[in-house]
Structures are given as C-alpha cells and as structure tokens.
Design a protein around this motif. Structure first.
Motif, PDB file in Angstrom:
ATOM      1  N   ALA A  14     -10.323  60.279  60.314  1.00 52.31           N
ATOM      2  CA  ALA A  14      -9.005  59.889  59.790  1.00 52.31           C
ATOM      3  C   ALA A  14      -9.086  59.658  58.284  1.00 52.31           C
ATOM      4  O   ALA A  14      -8.142  59.981  57.550  1.00 52.31           O
ATOM      5  CB  ALA A  14      -8.499  58.638  60.510  1.00 52.31           C
ATOM      6  N   GLN A  17      -9.070  63.016  56.600  1.00 55.54           N
ATOM      7  CA  GLN A  17      -7.718  63.571  56.667  1.00 55.54           C
ATOM      8  C   GLN A  17      -6.788  62.882  55.669  1.00 55.54           C
ATOM      9  O   GLN A  17      -5.953  63.532  55.042  1.00 55.54           O
ATOM     10  CB  GLN A  17      -7.176  63.448  58.092  1.00 55.54           C
ATOM     11  N   SER A  18      -6.953  61.569  55.491  1.00 53.21           N
ATOM     12  CA  SER A  18      -6.112  60.853  54.526  1.00 53.21           C
ATOM     13  C   SER A  18      -6.429  61.290  53.100  1.00 53.21           C
ATOM     14  O   SER A  18      -5.529  61.404  52.273  1.00 53.21           O
ATOM     15  CB  SER A  18      -6.268  59.333  54.684  1.00 53.21           C
ATOM     16  N   TYR A  19      -7.711  61.531  52.808  1.00 47.92           N
ATOM     17  CA  TYR A  19      -8.087  62.015  51.479  1.00 47.92           C
ATOM     18  C   TYR A  19      -7.331  63.297  51.152  1.00 47.92           C
ATOM     19  O   TYR A  19      -6.862  63.491  50.033  1.00 47.92           O
ATOM     20  CB  TYR A  19      -9.578  62.311  51.401  1.00 47.92           C
ATOM     21  N   THR A  21      -4.476  64.263  51.970  1.00 43.91           N
ATOM     22  CA  THR A  21      -3.050  64.074  51.677  1.00 43.91           C
ATOM     23  C   THR A  21      -2.812  63.550  50.270  1.00 43.91           C
ATOM     24  O   THR A  21      -1.712  63.661  49.751  1.00 43.91           O
ATOM     25  CB  THR A  21      -2.408  63.071  52.659  1.00 43.91           C
ATOM     26  N   ASP A  23      -2.332  60.651  49.584  1.00 46.82           N
ATOM     27  CA  ASP A  23      -1.341  59.586  49.756  1.00 46.82           C
ATOM     28  C   ASP A  23      -2.051  58.229  49.700  1.00 46.82           C
ATOM     29  O   ASP A  23      -2.821  57.900  50.608  1.00 46.82           O
ATOM     30  CB  ASP A  23      -0.642  59.765  51.102  1.00 46.82           C
ATOM     31  N   ARG A  26      -1.839  56.068  52.916  1.00 51.35           N
ATOM     32  CA  ARG A  26      -2.638  56.569  54.054  1.00 51.35           C
ATOM     33  C   ARG A  26      -4.115  56.320  53.825  1.00 51.35           C
ATOM     34  O   ARG A  26      -4.837  55.972  54.757  1.00 51.35           O
ATOM     35  CB  ARG A  26      -2.390  58.061  54.272  1.00 51.35           C
ATOM     36  N   ILE A  27      -4.570  56.514  52.589  1.00 46.48           N
ATOM     37  CA  ILE A  27      -5.987  56.271  52.290  1.00 46.48           C
ATOM     38  C   ILE A  27      -6.303  54.795  52.474  1.00 46.48           C
ATOM     39  O   ILE A  27      -7.261  54.436  53.162  1.00 46.48           O
ATOM     40  CB  ILE A  27      -6.333  56.742  50.861  1.00 46.48           C
ATOM     41  N   CYS A  30      -6.921  53.306  55.939  1.00 46.90           N
ATOM     42  CA  CYS A  30      -8.194  53.624  56.603  1.00 46.90           C
ATOM     43  C   CYS A  30      -9.330  52.690  56.177  1.00 46.90           C
ATOM     44  O   CYS A  30     -10.422  52.755  56.738  1.00 46.90           O
ATOM     45  CB  CYS A  30      -8.595  55.060  56.286  1.00 46.90           C
TER      46      CYS A  30
END
Length: 167
Positions: A14, A17-19, A21, A23, A26-27, A30
């Motif tokens: 996760a 995946q956030s990296y 984006t 965003d 989102r980062i 995590c």
C-alpha cells in the motif's frame, strides 16, 4: 501484537502504491506519526535534489533520518522532479518475518538530466498496526553516484524547491 485488518506485506505494498499517486494524504496515511526512514547520508538522490552535500557521506549517524513530514514531502514533491519518467520498481523479493518486511527491488528511471538510472535497493520495513513505523534503506551508493553525475562534479540536478519559490 498487531490489531490492523491488513498485514505487514499489504501495508508495504500500500505504501508503494501511495508513492505512485504522489498524493500527500495517501502517503501519510500509510505511515505512523513517529515513522523514521534511515537512508545513507549524502546519497546521490539527496545531493541531486540540492538537499545534501557530498561531504555528508560516511558512517551512519542520524544525519539523514527522515521523519513523517520529510518522507511525505520527498515522495509527493521531490521524487518526481528527479526521477522524471519511465520509473519502475521490479520486485525481486518480498519477505515477511512477523512485523518486518524486506523488499528487494530494482528501480529504473530517467533522471531530470536525461541520464538513465538503474539501481538495486533493499528496504527493511517495520510495520505497526498496518502502518509503516520504520524504513531502513540500503542501496549501491557508488553506483547511484556514477549514474546520476557521471564524471561531472556532484551537485543539484534540479534546483531545490526553496530556490524555485524564491525565483
């Protein structure tokens, strides 16, 4: 004991995946509030972004330990300014031992100066309640230097964001 509905492996994936984006929210979601990312001091990425000096390289001493805000800022804002295109992480191993995950991967990208970059990384993550609490980064620092700077004097490939704002 973890109380999170997601396991350590899922938490690490996760994060990657956030990296992607870029965003910040989102980062940050995590990461634990007190997360620490331990990276080699004076590494080529840091120097190329104008955030460190080649003279910083040497023994670990905490000079390049990044907290949550710095991690989010780096991944949301600076990573994409240096690694500008064709960024890929090819995982060669993902090993879980309790609340620890070892992620081995080869990262490739085109740098802001047009040079090609390919380096092998090993990250050791400690996961607490489904979020990353510690990141320890290991890489070929010499290979990174050669790929980023070649025979040129090591220095900023992209201007520090503070300089961009002041201009």
């Amino acid at each position: 004991m973890t109380t999170s509905p997601i396991g350590p492996r899922e938490a690490v994936m996760a994060l990657y995946q956030s990296y992607a984006t870029r965003d910040p929210g989102r980062i940050a979601a995590c990461l634990t509030e007190d997360v620490v990312w331990v990276a080699p001091p004076g590494n080529a990425t840091q120097v190329a972004l104008g955030l460190g000096d080649p003279g910083d390289a040497g023994r670990p001493g905490g000079s390049n330990n990044l907290g949550r805000d710095a991690i989010v800022d780096f991944m949301a804002n600076d990573f994409g300014r240096l690694f500008v295109s064709e960024v890929a992480n090819d995982f060669t191993g993902l090993h879980v031992a309790g609340d620890h995950v070892i992620a081995e991967h080869r990262m490739s990208a085109t740098l802001a100066n047009g040079r090609s970059y390919v380096n092998d990384y090993c990250f050791v993550y400690h996961v607490v309640d489904g979020r990353i609490a510690t990141v320890r980064e290991y890489m070929d620092t010499r290979g990174g230097w050669v790929q980023m700077f070649g025979d040129a004097e090591p220095g900023a490939i992209v201007p520090p964001r503070a300089a961009m704002v002041a201009a």
